[in-house]
Design a protein around this motif. Structure first.
Motif, PDB file in Angstrom:
ATOM      1  N   ASN A 169     -10.976  -2.234   3.360  1.00 55.56           N
ATOM      2  CA  ASN A 169     -10.015  -3.222   3.836  1.00 55.56           C
ATOM      3  C   ASN A 169      -8.620  -2.962   3.325  1.00 55.56           C
ATOM      4  O   ASN A 169      -7.709  -3.726   3.620  1.00 55.56           O
ATOM      5  CB  ASN A 169     -10.461  -4.641   3.530  1.00 55.56           C
ATOM      6  CG  ASN A 169     -10.134  -5.034   2.127  1.00 55.56           C
ATOM      7  OD1 ASN A 169      -9.693  -4.221   1.334  1.00 55.56           O
ATOM      8  ND2 ASN A 169     -10.330  -6.272   1.799  1.00 55.56           N
ATOM      9  N   ARG A 170      -8.450  -1.910   2.550  1.00 57.28           N
ATOM     10  CA  ARG A 170      -7.122  -1.451   2.150  1.00 57.28           C
ATOM     11  C   ARG A 170      -6.378  -2.410   1.251  1.00 57.28           C
ATOM     12  O   ARG A 170      -5.239  -2.173   0.919  1.00 57.28           O
ATOM     13  CB  ARG A 170      -6.288  -1.157   3.385  1.00 57.28           C
ATOM     14  CG  ARG A 170      -6.932  -0.110   4.253  1.00 57.28           C
ATOM     15  CD  ARG A 170      -6.828   1.237   3.626  1.00 57.28           C
ATOM     16  NE  ARG A 170      -5.475   1.670   3.652  1.00 57.28           N
ATOM     17  CZ  ARG A 170      -4.889   2.208   4.710  1.00 57.28           C
ATOM     18  NH1 ARG A 170      -5.591   2.456   5.772  1.00 57.28           N
ATOM     19  NH2 ARG A 170      -3.636   2.532   4.688  1.00 57.28           N
TER      20      ARG A 170
ATOM     21  N   SER B  74       3.282   2.009  12.724  1.00 55.48           N
ATOM     22  CA  SER B  74       2.257   2.917  13.224  1.00 55.48           C
ATOM     23  C   SER B  74       1.290   3.348  12.132  1.00 55.48           C
ATOM     24  O   SER B  74       0.212   3.841  12.423  1.00 55.48           O
ATOM     25  CB  SER B  74       2.903   4.179  13.814  1.00 55.48           C
ATOM     26  OG  SER B  74       3.723   3.837  14.907  1.00 55.48           O
ATOM     27  N   ILE B  75       1.700   3.177  10.882  1.00 54.96           N
ATOM     28  CA  ILE B  75       0.788   3.558   9.787  1.00 54.96           C
ATOM     29  C   ILE B  75       0.314   2.334   9.017  1.00 54.96           C
ATOM     30  O   ILE B  75      -0.707   2.386   8.338  1.00 54.96           O
ATOM     31  CB  ILE B  75       1.442   4.597   8.835  1.00 54.96           C
ATOM     32  CG1 ILE B  75       0.366   5.278   7.974  1.00 54.96           C
ATOM     33  CG2 ILE B  75       2.533   3.951   7.966  1.00 54.96           C
ATOM     34  CD1 ILE B  75       0.845   6.515   7.223  1.00 54.96           C
TER      35      ILE B  75
ATOM     36  N   ILE C 179      -2.224  -3.231   7.837  1.00 54.89           N
ATOM     37  CA  ILE C 179      -2.437  -4.676   7.762  1.00 54.89           C
ATOM     38  C   ILE C 179      -1.873  -5.379   9.002  1.00 54.89           C
ATOM     39  O   ILE C 179      -0.664  -5.345   9.246  1.00 54.89           O
ATOM     40  CB  ILE C 179      -1.779  -5.263   6.491  1.00 54.89           C
ATOM     41  CG1 ILE C 179      -2.267  -4.525   5.237  1.00 54.89           C
ATOM     42  CG2 ILE C 179      -2.051  -6.771   6.386  1.00 54.89           C
ATOM     43  CD1 ILE C 179      -3.757  -4.640   4.963  1.00 54.89           C
TER      44      ILE C 179
ATOM     45  N   PRO D 245      -1.204   5.595  -3.363  1.00 51.75           N
ATOM     46  CA  PRO D 245      -1.973   4.545  -2.702  1.00 51.75           C
ATOM     47  C   PRO D 245      -1.948   4.546  -1.175  1.00 51.75           C
ATOM     48  O   PRO D 245      -2.752   3.886  -0.551  1.00 51.75           O
ATOM     49  CB  PRO D 245      -1.343   3.261  -3.238  1.00 51.75           C
ATOM     50  CG  PRO D 245       0.057   3.638  -3.569  1.00 51.75           C
ATOM     51  CD  PRO D 245       0.016   5.085  -3.970  1.00 51.75           C
ATOM     52  N   ALA D 246      -1.037   5.270  -0.561  1.00 48.77           N
ATOM     53  CA  ALA D 246      -0.967   5.220   0.902  1.00 48.77           C
ATOM     54  C   ALA D 246      -2.158   5.923   1.521  1.00 48.77           C
ATOM     55  O   ALA D 246      -2.754   6.816   0.932  1.00 48.77           O
ATOM     56  CB  ALA D 246       0.321   5.882   1.391  1.00 48.77           C
ATOM     57  N   CYS D 247      -2.481   5.513   2.736  1.00 48.87           N
ATOM     58  CA  CYS D 247      -3.549   6.209   3.443  1.00 48.87           C
ATOM     59  C   CYS D 247      -3.130   6.412   4.883  1.00 48.87           C
ATOM     60  O   CYS D 247      -2.365   5.635   5.428  1.00 48.87           O
ATOM     61  CB  CYS D 247      -4.854   5.432   3.374  1.00 48.87           C
ATOM     62  SG  CYS D 247      -6.202   6.372   4.127  1.00 48.87           S
ATOM     63  N   ASN D 248      -3.646   7.468   5.487  1.00 50.34           N
ATOM     64  CA  ASN D 248      -3.240   7.822   6.844  1.00 50.34           C
ATOM     65  C   ASN D 248      -4.325   7.580   7.883  1.00 50.34           C
ATOM     66  O   ASN D 248      -4.192   7.994   9.024  1.00 50.34           O
ATOM     67  CB  ASN D 248      -2.793   9.290   6.869  1.00 50.34           C
ATOM     68  CG  ASN D 248      -3.783  10.178   6.131  1.00 50.34           C
ATOM     69  OD1 ASN D 248      -4.889   9.756   5.801  1.00 50.34           O
ATOM     70  ND2 ASN D 248      -3.392  11.413   5.869  1.00 50.34           N
TER      71      ASN D 248
ATOM     72  N   TYR E 289      -3.292   7.932  11.696  1.00 51.28           N
ATOM     73  CA  TYR E 289      -1.845   8.116  11.901  1.00 51.28           C
ATOM     74  C   TYR E 289      -1.635   9.620  11.975  1.00 51.28           C
ATOM     75  O   TYR E 289      -1.902  10.342  11.013  1.00 51.28           O
ATOM     76  CB  TYR E 289      -1.083   7.498  10.722  1.00 51.28           C
ATOM     77  CG  TYR E 289       0.417   7.760  10.736  1.00 51.28           C
ATOM     78  CD1 TYR E 289       1.264   7.014  11.562  1.00 51.28           C
ATOM     79  CD2 TYR E 289       0.985   8.720   9.906  1.00 51.28           C
ATOM     80  CE1 TYR E 289       2.646   7.242  11.551  1.00 51.28           C
ATOM     81  CE2 TYR E 289       2.357   8.943   9.894  1.00 51.28           C
ATOM     82  CZ  TYR E 289       3.186   8.203  10.721  1.00 51.28           C
ATOM     83  OH  TYR E 289       4.541   8.426  10.705  1.00 51.28           O
TER      84      TYR E 289
ATOM     85  N   CYS F 203       0.811  -1.218   0.000  1.00 45.09           N
ATOM     86  CA  CYS F 203       0.000   0.000   0.000  1.00 45.09           C
ATOM     87  C   CYS F 203       0.847   1.272   0.000  1.00 45.09           C
ATOM     88  O   CYS F 203       0.312   2.366  -0.112  1.00 45.09           O
ATOM     89  CB  CYS F 203      -0.953   0.001   1.192  1.00 45.09           C
ATOM     90  SG  CYS F 203      -0.155   0.517   2.712  1.00 45.09           S
ATOM     91  N   HIS F 204       2.128   1.170   0.152  1.00 49.29           N
ATOM     92  CA  HIS F 204       3.042   2.318   0.120  1.00 49.29           C
ATOM     93  C   HIS F 204       3.086   3.156   1.396  1.00 49.29           C
ATOM     94  O   HIS F 204       3.917   4.055   1.492  1.00 49.29           O
ATOM     95  CB  HIS F 204       2.691   3.311  -1.009  1.00 49.29           C
ATOM     96  CG  HIS F 204       3.175   2.919  -2.351  1.00 49.29           C
ATOM     97  ND1 HIS F 204       2.601   1.919  -3.088  1.00 49.29           N
ATOM     98  CD2 HIS F 204       4.186   3.401  -3.103  1.00 49.29           C
ATOM     99  CE1 HIS F 204       3.233   1.812  -4.238  1.00 49.29           C
ATOM    100  NE2 HIS F 204       4.195   2.677  -4.277  1.00 49.29           N
ATOM    101  N   ALA F 205       2.181   2.933   2.335  1.00 47.75           N
ATOM    102  CA  ALA F 205       2.058   3.886   3.445  1.00 47.75           C
ATOM    103  C   ALA F 205       3.340   3.996   4.265  1.00 47.75           C
ATOM    104  O   ALA F 205       3.715   5.077   4.712  1.00 47.75           O
ATOM    105  CB  ALA F 205       0.874   3.510   4.337  1.00 47.75           C
TER     106      ALA F 205
ATOM    107  N   GLN G 195      -7.891   4.743   8.904  1.00 43.37           N
ATOM    108  CA  GLN G 195      -8.611   3.527   8.552  1.00 43.37           C
ATOM    109  C   GLN G 195     -10.100   3.804   8.696  1.00 43.37           C
ATOM    110  O   GLN G 195     -10.537   4.373   9.691  1.00 43.37           O
ATOM    111  CB  GLN G 195      -8.217   2.378   9.493  1.00 43.37           C
ATOM    112  CG  GLN G 195      -8.955   1.076   9.208  1.00 43.37           C
ATOM    113  CD  GLN G 195      -8.558   0.471   7.865  1.00 43.37           C
ATOM    114  OE1 GLN G 195      -7.382   0.250   7.590  1.00 43.37           O
ATOM    115  NE2 GLN G 195      -9.543   0.210   7.016  1.00 43.37           N
TER     116      GLN G 195
ATOM    117  N   TRP H 186      -8.761   4.071  13.654  1.00 35.19           N
ATOM    118  CA  TRP H 186      -7.501   4.739  13.999  1.00 35.19           C
ATOM    119  C   TRP H 186      -7.103   5.749  12.929  1.00 35.19           C
ATOM    120  O   TRP H 186      -7.603   5.705  11.797  1.00 35.19           O
ATOM    121  CB  TRP H 186      -6.359   3.726  14.202  1.00 35.19           C
ATOM    122  CG  TRP H 186      -6.059   2.827  13.024  1.00 35.19           C
ATOM    123  CD1 TRP H 186      -6.502   1.545  12.844  1.00 35.19           C
ATOM    124  CD2 TRP H 186      -5.233   3.119  11.875  1.00 35.19           C
ATOM    125  NE1 TRP H 186      -6.017   1.030  11.675  1.00 35.19           N
ATOM    126  CE2 TRP H 186      -5.225   1.959  11.051  1.00 35.19           C
ATOM    127  CE3 TRP H 186      -4.493   4.231  11.457  1.00 35.19           C
ATOM    128  CZ2 TRP H 186      -4.521   1.885   9.835  1.00 35.19           C
ATOM    129  CZ3 TRP H 186      -3.795   4.166  10.243  1.00 35.19           C
ATOM    130  CH2 TRP H 186      -3.814   2.999   9.458  1.00 35.19           C
TER     131      TRP H 186
END
Ligand code: SF4
Ligand code: SF4
Ligand code: SF4
Lengths: 92, 510
Positions: free
Chosen positions: B89-90, A52-53, A56, B79-82, B204, A12-14, B84, B202
């Motif tokens: 379901n990501r 922390s980010i 999964i 694509p990242a997300c901060n 971030y 996901c790259h996060a 949920q 949650w």
């Protein structure tokens, strides 16, 4: 000491941009941590930034090989519920 | 939308939105709405500044008639997300943006720019580029902004838009205001942290994962602050909300009120789509989505309070083409690499096409306004009727019932004909192997038409015909290739003549 990304990772790259040590890289089949670069965020942050980010559960392990985010800790889905849903799906 | 939820696997999609009825009928920006069918929202649109009206008027996502002519596309670069969301379901695309199980191709900014210009050169109707899920575009600001920067320079005739969950919005406003940003969509599901804690497990934030009410409170504050800052900068803001029965359904009226009072020009309510196989919290916990009726009721109740757009459809993050029509396969990255694009020449061509479209739209708007001035010949207390229409655009009935991917829902009443919403249909026959499930899919389609009393399409097969009749929905294939509003009105008048609309009957059936 280093954390490890395992095959549960969904790419996901996060985690990539938040690592203070530039230890994370994109590769196939999933993202990886370079153990030589990972500092466990020591000196930068109190918590592992990647973990922390990361959305999964179980995708990132600590140096002891334990999931930093164990099952249920992020989604809040009770384990029995998840097991039930999975069993149901398998039945189809 | 952005997803606040952009990147989720989708769990639900952008199905419906709310409408801007005034725009649809206004023959010119200044004259307001001369059509009788505009309903209660006229005055609200009238209060919007002309500059906003103008922007919205030709936007394929917001203007009911423009989406028949203009097109938009989305690219996924971030694509990242901060945060949920419990409906995401990501693992796949953003719930706010996508169809379940369809994974968008994530592009580099360079690829995204190439793809956008290739599409714009080949489909001159493409006027809007959105950066959407998977992911939150502002959680990856560099990639998002690089794409915007380059497009503002290299393809200045394309409008840009972005969707976000709002967490990182306040610090992005300054940079956003430097590009050709047409509008920003914020997904706001709540303004109360207690409600938020049931939707967002949650976030971030400041280098930590924060959970519960505290997390929701921060997210809400950031969303509201971002909204206010955008408005202060004169950037259009649209708000999306996901309707989650029992969690925020009643609360959304308050959300609508708050965001409108701060200057959002549109509030769009989408239904939650939750299935256990998506593996999301809501899916696994058996949280249901709203029925079409519940959704429409909420949209109606918010409409009194907010400009609602109802004609927007759910679209996939990398969808290309006219709204609702996906031409993504023509523009895969390997095909694009081989294309030579002279964008200067393309821009000339695009300009001519846009002018022609504008002229056609203007004349149709005028025609419609004139027709609408004539009230239908029915008694004023005749009850209104909902009808579903199968169309692929251009304002005519031109799709076979079995081929319709979605239906447009119209309401006919003594006030005239008014567009209400889109409803997704599951195509019951795509001619593919999935046909084994014909029966149940057909039933799903018919269920999606709940509340409608007629369905107008170019043709209806024998089997669906019977099932529609049994469900109390009158199939009608007599108005193929006719103008939608006129056909709906004709059917309404027939129903009135046949005595089906008498008020006594309404009471009896109610
Ligand atoms: S623990 Fe810290 S240093 Fe190690 S990979 Fe994760 S973010 Fe980078
Ligand atoms: S945040 Fe987690 S799932 Fe996402 S790329 Fe990193 S390790 Fe993989
Ligand atoms: S979790 Fe992130 S990616 Fe998923 S729907 Fe929410 S905002 Fe979008």
């Amino acid at each position: 000491m280093a954390v490890k990304i395992i095959e549960l990772c969904t790419n996901c790259h996060a985690c990539l941009p938040v690592c203070p040590s530039h230890a994370i890289y994109e590769t196939k089949p999933h993202f990886m941590v370079d153990p030589k670069k990972c500092t466990e965020c020591e000196g930068d942050f109190a918590d592992f930034q990647c973990a922390s980010i990361c959305p999964i559960e179980g995708a990132i392990l600590n140096a002891l090989g334990e999931a930093i985010n164990p099952p249920g800790s992020l989604t809040g889905i009770p384990l029995e519920k998840m097991a039930e849903a999975m069993a149901e799906l398998q039945a189809h | 939308m952005t997803c606040a939820l952009l990147s989720c696997k989708a769990i639900f999609k952008e199905v419906k939105q709310m409408q801007l009825p005034v725009l649809n009928d206004a023959p010119s920006a200044k004259s307001g709405c001369s059509a009788s069918s505009c309903g209660t929202t006229d005055s609200q649109m009238d209060t919007l500044p002309d500059s906003i009206r103008e922007k919205v008027q030709n936007h394929p996502c917001y203007s009911e008639d423009a989406h028949h002519y203009f097109a938009r596309m989305h690219v996924a670069v971030a694509p990242a997300c901060n945060i949920q969301c419990h409906y995401c379901n990501r693992k796949y695309d953003c719930a706010n943006e996508s169809r379940p199980g369809v994974v968008s191709e994530v592009l580099t900014p360079d690829q995204a720019v190439k793809k956008t210009m290739a599409v714009a050169a080949n489909i001159p109707q493409m006027t809007v580029l959105g950066i959407a899920g998977p992911g939150d575009p502002l959680a990856n600001p560099e990639k998002t902004f690089e794409t915007f920067r380059r497009l503002s320079q290299e393809a200045p005739d394309i409008k840009l838009c972005v969707s976000t969950n709002g967490l990182a919005l306040p610090e992005a406003v300054e940079e956003l205001s430097k590009h050709n940003i047409d509008h920003v969509t914020i997904t706001i599901n709540c303004v109360d942290p207690e409600v938020g804690a049931k939707i967002y497990p949650w976030i971030y934030w400041n280098n930590r994962r924060i959970k519960g009410v505290k997390a929701a409170k921060i997210l809400i504050e950031q969303q509201q602050k971002g909204l206010e800052m955008l408005i202060a900068k004169g950037i259009l803001v649209k708000v999306n909300s996901v309707m989650i029965p029992g969690i925020n359904d009643e609360h959304l009226a308050e959300v609508s009120r708050v965001v409108k009072s701060k200057g959002a020009f549109l509030h769009n309510v989408m239904p939650l789509i939750a299935e256990a196989e998506h593996g999301t919290f809501f899916g696994v916990m058996g949280q249901r989505g709203p029925t079409p009726d519940e959704l429409q009721n909420l949209q109606d109740s918010c409409a009194g309070d907010m400009n609602m757009m109802r004609h927007c459809r759910q679209c996939r993050a990398d969808a290309v083409g006219m709204l609702g029509e996906d031409r993504g396969d023509e523009f895969t990255m390997d095909k694009i690499e081989d294309m030579e694009i002279d964008y200067q020449a393309a821009m000339e061509k695009r300009k001519l096409v846009h002018q022609a479209i504008q002229a056609e739209m203007d004349s149709k708007r005028l025609e419609k306004a004139q027709k609408a001035a004539v009230k239908p010949a029915v008694a004023p207390q005749t009850r209104p009727v909902l009808m579903a229409v199968a169309t692929s655009g251009q304002g005519v009935i031109n799709v076979h019932f079995g081929h319709a991917k979605e239906f447009l829902i119209y309401e006919a009443s003594p006030e005239g004909v008014r567009f209400i919403s889109h409803r997704k249909a599951d195509q019951y026959c795509g001619g593919d192997v999935s046909c084994g499930e014909t029966e149940s899919t057909l039933q799903t389609t018919i269920r999606s038409l709940a509340g409608c009393e007629a369905v107008l399409c170019s043709k209806v097969g024998y089997e669906p015909w019977e099932m529609l009749e049994q469900a109390g929905i009158m199939p009608n294939g007599e108005h193929a290739m006719e103008n939608i509003e006129e056909a709906v009105m004709a059917v309404y008048l027939e129903m009135a003549k046949a005595g089906k609309l008498d008020t006594e009957q309404l009471r009896a059936s109610a």
